[in-house]
Design a protein around this motif. Sequence first.
Motif, PDB file in Angstrom:
ATOM      1  N   ALA A 197      24.693  29.635  48.872  1.00  0.00           N
ATOM      2  CA  ALA A 197      25.574  30.772  49.150  1.00  0.00           C
ATOM      3  C   ALA A 197      25.451  31.843  48.083  1.00  0.00           C
ATOM      4  O   ALA A 197      25.692  33.030  48.342  1.00  0.00           O
ATOM      5  N   GLU A 198      25.037  31.426  46.869  1.00  0.00           N
ATOM      6  CA  GLU A 198      24.827  32.378  45.770  1.00  0.00           C
ATOM      7  C   GLU A 198      23.440  33.018  45.841  1.00  0.00           C
ATOM      8  O   GLU A 198      23.072  33.812  44.982  1.00  0.00           O
ATOM      9  N   GLY A 199      22.659  32.648  46.860  1.00  0.00           N
ATOM     10  CA  GLY A 199      21.348  33.262  47.060  1.00  0.00           C
ATOM     11  C   GLY A 199      20.163  32.473  46.533  1.00  0.00           C
ATOM     12  O   GLY A 199      19.028  32.955  46.546  1.00  0.00           O
ATOM     13  N   TYR A 200      20.397  31.244  46.081  1.00  0.00           N
ATOM     14  CA  TYR A 200      19.298  30.433  45.560  1.00  0.00           C
ATOM     15  C   TYR A 200      18.501  29.782  46.687  1.00  0.00           C
ATOM     16  O   TYR A 200      19.062  29.317  47.675  1.00  0.00           O
ATOM     17  N   LYS A 201      17.181  29.747  46.491  1.00  0.00           N
ATOM     18  CA  LYS A 201      16.288  28.972  47.343  1.00  0.00           C
ATOM     19  C   LYS A 201      16.009  27.655  46.608  1.00  0.00           C
ATOM     20  O   LYS A 201      15.692  27.660  45.414  1.00  0.00           O
ATOM     21  N   LEU A 202      16.128  26.542  47.317  1.00  0.00           N
ATOM     22  CA  LEU A 202      16.018  25.228  46.694  1.00  0.00           C
ATOM     23  C   LEU A 202      14.648  24.608  46.939  1.00  0.00           C
ATOM     24  O   LEU A 202      14.124  24.653  48.054  1.00  0.00           O
ATOM     25  N   VAL A 203      14.081  24.030  45.867  1.00  0.00           N
ATOM     26  CA  VAL A 203      12.832  23.274  45.959  1.00  0.00           C
ATOM     27  C   VAL A 203      13.051  21.951  45.228  1.00  0.00           C
ATOM     28  O   VAL A 203      13.574  21.938  44.113  1.00  0.00           O
ATOM     29  N   PHE A 204      12.669  20.843  45.861  1.00  0.00           N
ATOM     30  CA  PHE A 204      12.858  19.519  45.263  1.00  0.00           C
ATOM     31  C   PHE A 204      11.527  18.880  44.902  1.00  0.00           C
ATOM     32  O   PHE A 204      10.546  18.995  45.636  1.00  0.00           O
ATOM     33  N   VAL A 205      11.529  18.188  43.762  1.00  0.00           N
ATOM     34  CA  VAL A 205      10.451  17.264  43.408  1.00  0.00           C
ATOM     35  C   VAL A 205      11.143  15.939  43.091  1.00  0.00           C
ATOM     36  O   VAL A 205      12.159  15.919  42.391  1.00  0.00           O
ATOM     37  N   HIS A 206      10.626  14.844  43.621  1.00  0.00           N
ATOM     38  CA  HIS A 206      11.306  13.565  43.410  1.00  0.00           C
ATOM     39  C   HIS A 206      10.354  12.509  42.885  1.00  0.00           C
ATOM     40  O   HIS A 206       9.140  12.566  43.082  1.00  0.00           O
ATOM     41  N   GLY A 207      10.936  11.524  42.204  1.00  0.00           N
ATOM     42  CA  GLY A 207      10.197  10.350  41.789  1.00  0.00           C
ATOM     43  C   GLY A 207      10.468   9.221  42.763  1.00  0.00           C
ATOM     44  O   GLY A 207      10.996   9.438  43.845  1.00  0.00           O
ATOM     45  N   GLY A 208      10.127   7.996  42.343  1.00  0.00           N
ATOM     46  CA  GLY A 208      10.365   6.847  43.220  1.00  0.00           C
ATOM     47  C   GLY A 208      10.178   5.532  42.501  1.00  0.00           C
ATOM     48  O   GLY A 208       9.832   4.528  43.123  1.00  0.00           O
ATOM     49  N   GLY A 209      10.431   5.537  41.186  1.00  0.00           N
ATOM     50  CA  GLY A 209      10.174   4.361  40.353  1.00  0.00           C
ATOM     51  C   GLY A 209      10.721   3.051  40.881  1.00  0.00           C
ATOM     52  O   GLY A 209       9.968   2.071  41.051  1.00  0.00           O
ATOM     53  N   PRO A 210      12.030   2.965  41.176  1.00  0.00           N
ATOM     54  CA  PRO A 210      12.592   1.689  41.640  1.00  0.00           C
ATOM     55  C   PRO A 210      11.958   1.190  42.944  1.00  0.00           C
ATOM     56  O   PRO A 210      11.662  -0.006  43.081  1.00  0.00           O
ATOM     57  N   ASP A 211      11.739   2.096  43.897  1.00  0.00           N
ATOM     58  CA  ASP A 211      11.113   1.702  45.166  1.00  0.00           C
ATOM     59  C   ASP A 211       9.684   1.212  44.948  1.00  0.00           C
ATOM     60  O   ASP A 211       9.235   0.243  45.574  1.00  0.00           O
ATOM     61  N   ILE A 212       8.972   1.904  44.040  1.00  0.00           N
ATOM     62  CA  ILE A 212       7.585   1.506  43.745  1.00  0.00           C
ATOM     63  C   ILE A 212       7.554   0.131  43.092  1.00  0.00           C
ATOM     64  O   ILE A 212       6.764  -0.748  43.476  1.00  0.00           O
ATOM     65  N   ASN A 213       8.449  -0.085  42.112  1.00  0.00           N
ATOM     66  CA  ASN A 213       8.486  -1.381  41.427  1.00  0.00           C
ATOM     67  C   ASN A 213       8.850  -2.514  42.391  1.00  0.00           C
ATOM     68  O   ASN A 213       8.318  -3.626  42.290  1.00  0.00           O
ATOM     69  N   GLU A 214       9.755  -2.232  43.326  1.00  0.00           N
ATOM     70  CA  GLU A 214      10.153  -3.244  44.314  1.00  0.00           C
ATOM     71  C   GLU A 214       8.966  -3.650  45.181  1.00  0.00           C
ATOM     72  O   GLU A 214       8.747  -4.841  45.452  1.00  0.00           O
ATOM     73  N   MET A 215       8.175  -2.665  45.609  1.00  0.00           N
ATOM     74  CA  MET A 215       7.007  -2.960  46.437  1.00  0.00           C
ATOM     75  C   MET A 215       5.924  -3.683  45.633  1.00  0.00           C
ATOM     76  O   MET A 215       5.301  -4.633  46.129  1.00  0.00           O
ATOM     77  N   LEU A 216       5.714  -3.257  44.387  1.00  0.00           N
ATOM     78  CA  LEU A 216       4.731  -3.936  43.539  1.00  0.00           C
ATOM     79  C   LEU A 216       5.121  -5.393  43.321  1.00  0.00           C
ATOM     80  O   LEU A 216       4.271  -6.284  43.336  1.00  0.00           O
ATOM     81  N   ASP A 217       6.425  -5.624  43.134  1.00  0.00           N
ATOM     82  CA  ASP A 217       6.921  -6.984  42.936  1.00  0.00           C
ATOM     83  C   ASP A 217       6.659  -7.832  44.180  1.00  0.00           C
ATOM     84  O   ASP A 217       6.241  -8.989  44.089  1.00  0.00           O
TER      85      ASP A 217
END
Length: 255
Positions: A29-49
Amino acid sequence: MKILLIKLGGSILNELHESFFTSLKDLQAEGYKLVFVHGGGPDINEMLDALQIVPEFHNGLRRTTKDVLDVVELVLSGKTNRTLVSLLQKYGFSAIGLHGNDANLLQGDYIDQSALGEVGEITNVNSDLIMNILSLDLVPVLTPLALSENGKTLNVNADMAAGAVAKALNAESCVFVTDVKGVLENGALVERMTLDEAEQLIEDKVIYGGMIPKVKTALKTLQTGIEHVRIVSGKEHFFESGKWVGTSFVEKVRV
């Protein structure tokens, strides 16, 4: 165009509160455009396990063999990215998932292949593509994967990716979302500090434990040329009535 780069760690993703999304709406509402970058450490470790692959780290970066890279790409693109996109859509944002190794979105180079394997740093960002997506009033959600010059996928530390994308987009601010509202001194939130002040608080052990890497990442990002870098909480309002709640880092105090 006012751009806000928001970096979300995989560990906070499942703890985001409704008030976090309300703050995002207020920023739009203040006029900002949003861009996200995300990690995934816990999900990656769970799959590796689950696959009986032992995670290895070198100087804070995940050592990424080709087998580990397959898991990283599968989890980031197929699970974590979809989870965040779905959450944003649930709260009324027109989010679109983008993989950093698609369409030369994020280009990179190996950091130290012998020590780290398929791990890279970003050398170029296809900012035109991201700006075109923003012009359609969409919210891009990027995985921290890059493509090398010879077409190989590289695993990029999400904090480093966020800083590189923020710089390429000339973002007004880069926001690191954590499980705490910012740096505390004697129990009180420190709303603003310079690079020198932050380093002094680390030396004095006012900033300690898990907050040290968060602050050091913020300072490193600040030195890429971003005017404001912030640490905020994903568990409560971090922007309300035109006011930020969190710790803002600036290179120096302006007279």
